[in-house]
Structures are given as structure tokens and as C-alpha cells.
Design a protein around this motif. Structure first.
Motif: not given
Length: 206
Positions: A124-125, A128, A132, A138, A141, A201, A203
Motif C-alpha cells: 500500500k505504501n 501511495a 503522491s 488519494v 484506499a 486505490m 486518486g
């Protein structure tokens, strides 16, 4: 897009859907299924995720479903998706989430044994960070756990009997208290199962 199952699901609810895949045979299946379902607002294009054949700021929504774990250059593919998205548009990624850090190597090893086109599950990181880095905020999630029969999972990719036996042994050993694989297998109706962790996710392009 593979055989364009995701695109065909969206088509009745939108003006137009463009499905892109590197393999013409996959797109041909998608075309035929679109005809079978009377979907006339779909466009099928051959190309790669690393170099999308579209102008900047072209699409309201860009979606990738269960593809990122096949990409050698994930950051480049994500940047291309963001490039062709209109300002204010939505970028949607659905993919299997990596297991905990210390088990990622063994999980990916077994995934690649089963399907040599598998490269690496992302966390997930990591997703993410790509949102970014490409100036996307986002908004969603979400996780969904999908119970998967190990036998059906292996059959889906026509994995050889020898490799299948090795993978199933790793799962059985873990269930018996042996080395962890990252899959957390369990028995259900006398069959080995595990839960895939699907991450979605969404965004918005700034």
C-alpha cells in the motif's frame, strides 16, 4: 486490459471505453465479447503500459486492474497513466497487496513459480508514494479479501504438475506449523485455500 472484462463492465455506464493490451489475441477475445454483448462504444488498441499511445490529459478515468504485479517498470507505467489523465480526473489501481515485509521475497518466489509473468506484488505504501509523486490526491484506499482455492489458482495458469506439487507442499507445510510463505494458507472442505488481499486505490489528479 487483457480480455477487456473490466472495460466491458464499465462500457454500459459511460460514453466510451478504450482498452489497451500488448497482446493482440487478448484484444480479439475482448472484441468478440463486446459484439456478443452488443457493446458498441469500445475501442481496442495494442500498446504497452510503459508507453501509452495517447495524448496528455485525454481521459476522465484511467484504471488498471490486476496488472501492476506484472510490470517490471511500475513507476514508469504509473507515470504514463497519470500523464494521460485529465486534471480533476480519477486514476484507479486494483491489485494484489504484498504480504508483510519479511515474507515478500518468498511470496513473490511462489507467485513467479506459479506464473512466470509475475514480477512483484506492491505494498500500500509503494502505491501511495506513486500517487503522491505524480500529484494525485488519494481519496479511497479499500481492501477486499478474496478466498482462493489453491488448486483452482494453479489450474488458472496451467502450472505444471511438478511445480504445483511443490507449491502445495509449501502451503501444507505452513499449515502444519512450518515455514511461513506469506499466503497464510488454511484448510477448507479438505482443500487448501488462502485469501488474496486486493487493494483498490483511487486518486484525483491535481
Amino acid at each position: 486490459a487483457g480480455t477487456c472484462a473490466c472495460g466491458r463492465a464499465f462500457a454500459p455506464n459511460t460514453g466510451a471505453v478504450v482498452c489497451l493490451d500488448a497482446t493482440p489475441a487478448m484484444l480479439e477475445v475482448g472484441k468478440q465479447e463486446a459484439v456478443n454483448n452488443s457493446l458498441s462504444n469500445m475501442v481496442f488498441m495494442q500498446g504497452t503500459a510503459e508507453q501509452l499511445p495517447f495524448l496528455d490529459n485525454s481521459f476522465d478515468i484511467v484504471i488498471s486492474r490486476l496488472a501492476f504485479h506484472h510490470f517490471p517498470e511500475t513507476h514508469r507505467c504509473f507515470a504514463e497513466m497519470a500523464r494521460v489523465l485529465k486534471p480533476g480526473g480519477k486514476l484507479v489501481v486494483i491489485d494484489m497487496e504484498a504480504t508483510k515485509e519479511e515474507l515478500r521475497d518468498i511470496e513473490d518466489k511462489l507467485e513467479t513459480l506459479r506464473d512466470p509473468s509475475h514480477i512483484r506484488n506492491l505494498s500500500k505504501n509503494e502505491f501511495a508514494e506513486m500517487f503522491s509523486h505524480n500529484h494525485l490526491t488519494v481519496s479511497t484506499a479499500d481492501y477486499t479479501e478474496i478466498p482462493v482455492s489453491a488448486n483452482a489458482w494453479l489450474a488458472l495458469t496451467n502450472t505444471s504438475a511438478e511445480v504445483s506439487a511443490d507449491i502445495l507442499k509449501s502451503f501444507a507445510d505452513e499449515i502444519a506449523g512450518g515455514k511461513s510463505t506469506g499466503f497464510e494458507p488454511y484448510m477448507k472442505n479438505d482443500e487448501i485455500f488462502f485469501n488474496q488481499r486486493w487493494l483498490m486505490m483511487i486518486g484525483k489528479k491535481d
